[in-house]
Design an enzyme around this catalytic site. Structure first.
Site, PDB file in Angstrom:
ATOM      1  N   TYR A   1      51.479  39.327  27.020  1.00 23.96           N
ATOM      2  CA  TYR A   1      51.638  40.566  26.251  1.00 23.96           C
ATOM      3  C   TYR A   1      50.716  41.695  26.725  1.00 23.96           C
ATOM      4  O   TYR A   1      51.165  42.633  27.365  1.00 23.96           O
ATOM      5  CB  TYR A   1      51.457  40.299  24.747  1.00 23.96           C
ATOM      6  CG  TYR A   1      52.040  41.435  23.927  1.00 23.96           C
ATOM      7  CD1 TYR A   1      53.291  41.329  23.343  1.00 23.96           C
ATOM      8  CD2 TYR A   1      51.367  42.656  23.799  1.00 23.96           C
ATOM      9  CE1 TYR A   1      53.863  42.397  22.647  1.00 23.96           C
ATOM     10  CE2 TYR A   1      51.918  43.732  23.117  1.00 23.96           C
ATOM     11  CZ  TYR A   1      53.156  43.590  22.535  1.00 23.96           C
ATOM     12  OH  TYR A   1      53.716  44.656  21.862  1.00 23.96           O
TER      13      TYR A   1
ATOM     14  N   ALA B   1      61.799  49.974  17.945  1.00 26.06           N
ATOM     15  CA  ALA B   1      61.651  48.880  18.917  1.00 26.06           C
ATOM     16  C   ALA B   1      63.017  48.710  19.562  1.00 26.06           C
ATOM     17  O   ALA B   1      64.004  48.498  18.873  1.00 26.06           O
ATOM     18  CB  ALA B   1      61.221  47.596  18.227  1.00 26.06           C
TER      19      ALA B   1
ATOM     20  N   ASP C   1      71.298  57.416  17.228  1.00 29.79           N
ATOM     21  CA  ASP C   1      70.333  57.167  18.294  1.00 29.79           C
ATOM     22  C   ASP C   1      69.139  58.114  18.185  1.00 29.79           C
ATOM     23  O   ASP C   1      69.270  59.323  18.410  1.00 29.79           O
ATOM     24  CB  ASP C   1      71.044  57.353  19.642  1.00 29.79           C
ATOM     25  CG  ASP C   1      70.127  57.020  20.799  1.00 29.79           C
ATOM     26  OD1 ASP C   1      68.968  56.629  20.554  1.00 29.79           O
ATOM     27  OD2 ASP C   1      70.580  57.159  21.948  1.00 29.79           O
TER      28      ASP C   1
ATOM     29  N   ALA D   1      63.603  52.714  10.533  1.00 29.97           N
ATOM     30  CA  ALA D   1      63.346  52.405   9.117  1.00 29.97           C
ATOM     31  C   ALA D   1      64.100  51.203   8.583  1.00 29.97           C
ATOM     32  O   ALA D   1      63.904  50.816   7.434  1.00 29.97           O
ATOM     33  CB  ALA D   1      63.721  53.619   8.264  1.00 29.97           C
TER      34      ALA D   1
HETATM   35  P1  NAI Z   1      62.486  45.819  14.443  1.00 30.54           P
HETATM   36  O1  NAI Z   1      63.443  45.413  15.506  1.00 30.54           O
HETATM   37  O2  NAI Z   1      62.418  45.029  13.192  1.00 30.54           O
HETATM   38  O3  NAI Z   1      62.800  47.352  14.022  1.00 30.54           O
HETATM   39  C1  NAI Z   1      63.109  48.326  14.980  1.00 30.54           C
HETATM   40  C2  NAI Z   1      63.717  49.543  14.321  1.00 30.54           C
HETATM   41  O4  NAI Z   1      64.041  50.501  15.344  1.00 30.54           O
HETATM   42  C3  NAI Z   1      65.037  49.264  13.576  1.00 30.54           C
HETATM   43  O5  NAI Z   1      65.056  50.050  12.407  1.00 30.54           O
HETATM   44  C4  NAI Z   1      66.095  49.780  14.547  1.00 30.54           C
HETATM   45  O6  NAI Z   1      67.317  50.195  13.934  1.00 30.54           O
HETATM   46  C5  NAI Z   1      65.364  50.960  15.128  1.00 30.54           C
HETATM   47  N1  NAI Z   1      65.910  51.409  16.403  1.00 30.54           N
HETATM   48  C6  NAI Z   1      65.959  50.750  17.586  1.00 30.54           C
HETATM   49  N2  NAI Z   1      66.545  51.524  18.527  1.00 30.54           N
HETATM   50  C7  NAI Z   1      66.861  52.698  17.930  1.00 30.54           C
HETATM   51  C8  NAI Z   1      67.481  53.894  18.370  1.00 30.54           C
HETATM   52  N3  NAI Z   1      67.888  54.064  19.622  1.00 30.54           N
HETATM   53  N4  NAI Z   1      67.670  54.868  17.460  1.00 30.54           N
HETATM   54  C9  NAI Z   1      67.301  54.728  16.167  1.00 30.54           C
HETATM   55  N5  NAI Z   1      66.675  53.628  15.713  1.00 30.54           N
HETATM   56  C10 NAI Z   1      66.470  52.627  16.571  1.00 30.54           C
HETATM   57  O7  NAI Z   1      61.076  45.950  15.162  1.00 30.54           O
HETATM   58  P2  NAI Z   1      59.556  45.740  14.705  1.00 30.54           P
HETATM   59  O8  NAI Z   1      59.107  44.409  15.167  1.00 30.54           O
HETATM   60  O9  NAI Z   1      59.348  46.134  13.304  1.00 30.54           O
HETATM   61  O10 NAI Z   1      58.822  46.777  15.663  1.00 30.54           O
HETATM   62  C11 NAI Z   1      58.391  48.068  15.279  1.00 30.54           C
HETATM   63  C12 NAI Z   1      57.116  48.413  16.035  1.00 30.54           C
HETATM   64  O11 NAI Z   1      56.090  47.498  15.648  1.00 30.54           O
HETATM   65  C13 NAI Z   1      57.245  48.302  17.558  1.00 30.54           C
HETATM   66  O12 NAI Z   1      56.516  49.338  18.154  1.00 30.54           O
HETATM   67  C14 NAI Z   1      56.589  46.968  17.841  1.00 30.54           C
HETATM   68  O13 NAI Z   1      56.091  46.872  19.153  1.00 30.54           O
HETATM   69  C15 NAI Z   1      55.477  46.976  16.812  1.00 30.54           C
HETATM   70  N6  NAI Z   1      54.853  45.670  16.531  1.00 30.54           N
HETATM   71  C16 NAI Z   1      55.608  44.548  16.274  1.00 30.54           C
HETATM   72  C17 NAI Z   1      54.972  43.320  16.060  1.00 30.54           C
HETATM   73  C18 NAI Z   1      55.756  42.072  15.784  1.00 30.54           C
HETATM   74  O14 NAI Z   1      55.185  40.981  15.828  1.00 30.54           O
HETATM   75  N7  NAI Z   1      57.021  42.163  15.469  1.00 30.54           N
HETATM   76  C19 NAI Z   1      53.506  43.198  16.084  1.00 30.54           C
HETATM   77  C20 NAI Z   1      52.828  44.445  16.258  1.00 30.54           C
HETATM   78  C21 NAI Z   1      53.496  45.617  16.503  1.00 30.54           C
END
Ligand code: NAI
Length: 399
Positions: free
Chosen positions: A237, A142, A112, A49
Site C-alpha cells: 500500500y 474511490a 460522473d 456519498a
Molecule cells: P467506496 O467504494 O465505498 O465509495 C466510493 C464512492 O465514490 C461511491 O459513492 C461511488 O459512487 C463514488 N464514485 C466513484 N466513482 C465516481 C464517479 N466517477 N463519479 C461520482 N462518484 C463516484 O469507497 P471508500 O472505501 O469509502 O473510499 C473513499 C475514500 O476513503 C478513498 O479515498 C479511499 O482511498 C479512502 N480510504 C478507504 C479505506 C478503506 O479501508 N476502505 C481506508 C482509508 C481510506
C-alpha cells in the site's frame, strides 16, 4: 422476484434494496446514540456519498448532531431489465427518505463527478437547495478510472508495488478461499496514471471550480480520506501505487489549505482505518492483514466500521474548539487505534501463522464476510429475504 446475493470473485453482482435501507438505518441509529458532533457544518457537499466513508460522513452530519443539509454526488446504477441496480443507488434513496423525515434537505446527484456537467449540476443545487453556499466539502471518491478532461481518454489506476514484486495471499469471496498472488512492480506510467485517478488533482479541481462559482462559504473547510497502514503492508500500500497517490493527496491538502485561507477556510486529510468497502476488497495481498486486524481490534473492543470512524472524526477531532487535532504532518490520524503498538504486535503474531487452511479461524473471516454482505444489503436479520419484489416498484424509487 426474490433477490439473492451473487458474488463474482470480490465483486457483488446483486444488491438487496431493503437490506440497503436497513444498512442506512443501522448507521443512523448508531450516530444518534453516539457522542454528538458539536459546532458541525450545516451545509455539506459530499463527493462519493453513496457508500463507505462518504455515506458515513453524510449520515454523521445529518443525524449525528450537526443536523446538516447535504448534497451527495455518486456514480451508481438504477434498476433495469439487466438487474436491480447497485447498493449505492438504494443507499442514496433511503438516506434521503430518512433525512427528509426529520426535515433535512438531502439532494442526490448521480453522475460522473469528473465531468463538467456534474460540476454545474452541483453548483446549481448549492444555489437552489442550500441557499448558495456550503460550509464543508467531503471528498471521498474511490474509483479505478478518471477521464482526462482535455482529451477524454481514460487514466486507469493500478494496484501494484513500486519496489520488488510482492507475493501474498489474496481473498476470493466467492469461494471463501485464499490464493497466492503476485503484486507486480508498476511502471512509471502506471504510477503516474494512478496518481491522476486517486491523487489530489481532481479534489483541487473541484475546490477551484466551487471557489470560482462563489459557492464556498466564509470559513469553508474540506476533507479527503487516506490510508497509510503499518510497515508490514507498506510494500502493497504505502510504497505502492495507491500510497503514491495518497502522498499526492496529502500534498494537495497543503496547497488547498493555503488557498482556502483567503476565505478563512482549511483543508485536511484524515488518515482512516483499514475497512471492508466496495473499493478496499480489490487490494491484493492485503486480506491477511485485515483479517488479523479485525480479530485483534474486536477482542480489544477498539474495532470501528466506517460510521464509527466518521462519527469519531467529526465529533472528537474535526470541530474541536482548540482547532483540528492533527499530527506534525497536519494529518488527522483516525488510524491511531489500528496502529497502536500492542495491536500491531498481536496482528503480526496472527499473520505469521496464517495459511490458506486456517485463515477463517485465525482471522475474523466471519466478520469480514458479514461486512461485505451488508455492504450489498444482505445478512440483516431484520430483512425478509424471501419477499417478492417487483422491478416496477424499484423503478418507482428515485434518488
Ligand atoms: P467506496 O467504494 O465505498 O465509495 C466510493 C464512492 O465514490 C461511491 O459513492 C461511488 O459512487 C463514488 N464514485 C466513484 N466513482 C465516481 C464517479 N466517477 N463519479 C461520482 N462518484 C463516484 O469507497 P471508500 O472505501 O469509502 O473510499 C473513499 C475514500 O476513503 C478513498 O479515498 C479511499 O482511498 C479512502 N480510504 C478507504 C479505506 C478503506 O479501508 N476502505 C481506508 C482509508 C481510506
Amino acid at each position: 422476484m426474490i433477490i439473492e446475493p451473487v458474488i463474482k470473485g470480490v465483486v457483488a453482482r446483486s444488491a438487496h434494496p431493503y437490506g440497503c435501507q436497513q444498512a442506512v438505518r443501522k448507521q443512523i441509529d448508531y450516530v444518534k446514540q453516539a457522542n454528538p458532533i458539536v459546532g458541525g457544518a450545516k451545509r455539506v457537499l459530499v463527493l462519493g456519498a453513496s457508500s463507505g466513508f462518504g455515506l458515513a460522513s453524510r449520515i454523521a452530519h445529518t443525524f449525528g448532531g450537526a443536523q446538516a443539509d447535504t448534497i451527495g454526488v455518486s456514480f451508481e446504477r438504477g434498476p433495469s431489465e439487466k438487474g436491480v441496480g447497485s447498493a449505492g443507488w438504494y443507499n442514496n434513496i433511503f438516506f434521503k427518505q430518512e433525512a427528509e423525515k426529520v426535515g433535512r434537505i438531502a439532494t442526490n446527484i448521480v453522475g460522473d463527478a469528473f465531468s463538467q456537467q456534474v460540476r454545474q449540476q452541483v453548483i446549481e443545487a448549492i444555489k437552489n437547495d442550500l441557499g448558495g453556499e456550503v460550509d464543508l466539502v467531503v471528498y471521498s471518491l474511490a474509483t479505478g478510472v478518471r477521464p482526462n478532461p482535455e482529451t477524454g481518454d481514460m487514466w486507469r489506476s493500478v494496484i501494484k508495488t513500486t519496489g520488488k514484486p510482492v507475493v501474498g495471499p489474496t481473498l476470493n469471496l466467492e469461494t471463501d478461499s485464499l490464493a497466492e498472488m503476485t503484486v507486480e512492480t508498476a511502471t512509471e506510467q502506471e504510477i503516474a496514471d494512478t496518481v491522476k485517478v486517486m491523487g489530489g488533482e481532481d479534489w483541487a479541481s473541484w475546490i477551484e471550480c466551487l471557489t470560482e462559482a462563489g459557492v464556498l462559504a466564509q470559513g469553508c473547510r474540506t476533507v479527503a480520506y487516506s490510508y497509510i497502514g503499518p510497515e508490514v503492508t507498506y510494500p502493497i500500500y504505502h510504497h505502492g501505487t495507491l500510497g503514491r497517490a495518497k502522498v499526492h493527496m496529502h500534498n494537495t491538502a497543503e496547497a488547498l489549505n493555503s488557498q482556502l485561507a483567503n476565505i478563512g477556510g482549511q483543508a485536511h486529510v484524515a488518515v482512516c482505518k483499514a475497512l471492508v468497502t466496495k473499493a478496499s476488497v480489490f487490494i491484493p495481498a492485503f486480506t491477511p492483514y485485515i483479517l488479523a486486524l479485525f480479530k485483534v481490534m474486536k477482542q480489544n473492543g477498539t474495532h470501528e466500521g466506517c460510521i464509527e470512524q466518521m462519527q469519531r472524526l467529526f465529533n472528537a477531532r474535526f470541530y474541536n474548539y482548540g482547532g483540528v487535532e492533527t499530527d506534525e504532518q497536519r494529518l488527522i490520524r483516525m488510524d491511531d487505534w489500528e496502529l497502536a503498538p500492542e495491536v500491531q504486535r498481536q496482528v503480526s503474531e496472527i499473520m505469521a501463522g496464517m495459511t490458506a487452511d486456517n485463515f477463517t479461524q485465525l482471522g475474523d473471516y466471519t466478520g469480514y464476510k458479514q461486512d461485505f454482505m451488508e455492504l450489498n444489503g444482505f445478512g440483516f436479520a431484520e430483512v425478509d429475504y424471501q419477499q417478492d419484489i417487483s422491478l416496477e416498484s424499484l423503478k418507482a424509487l428515485q434518488p
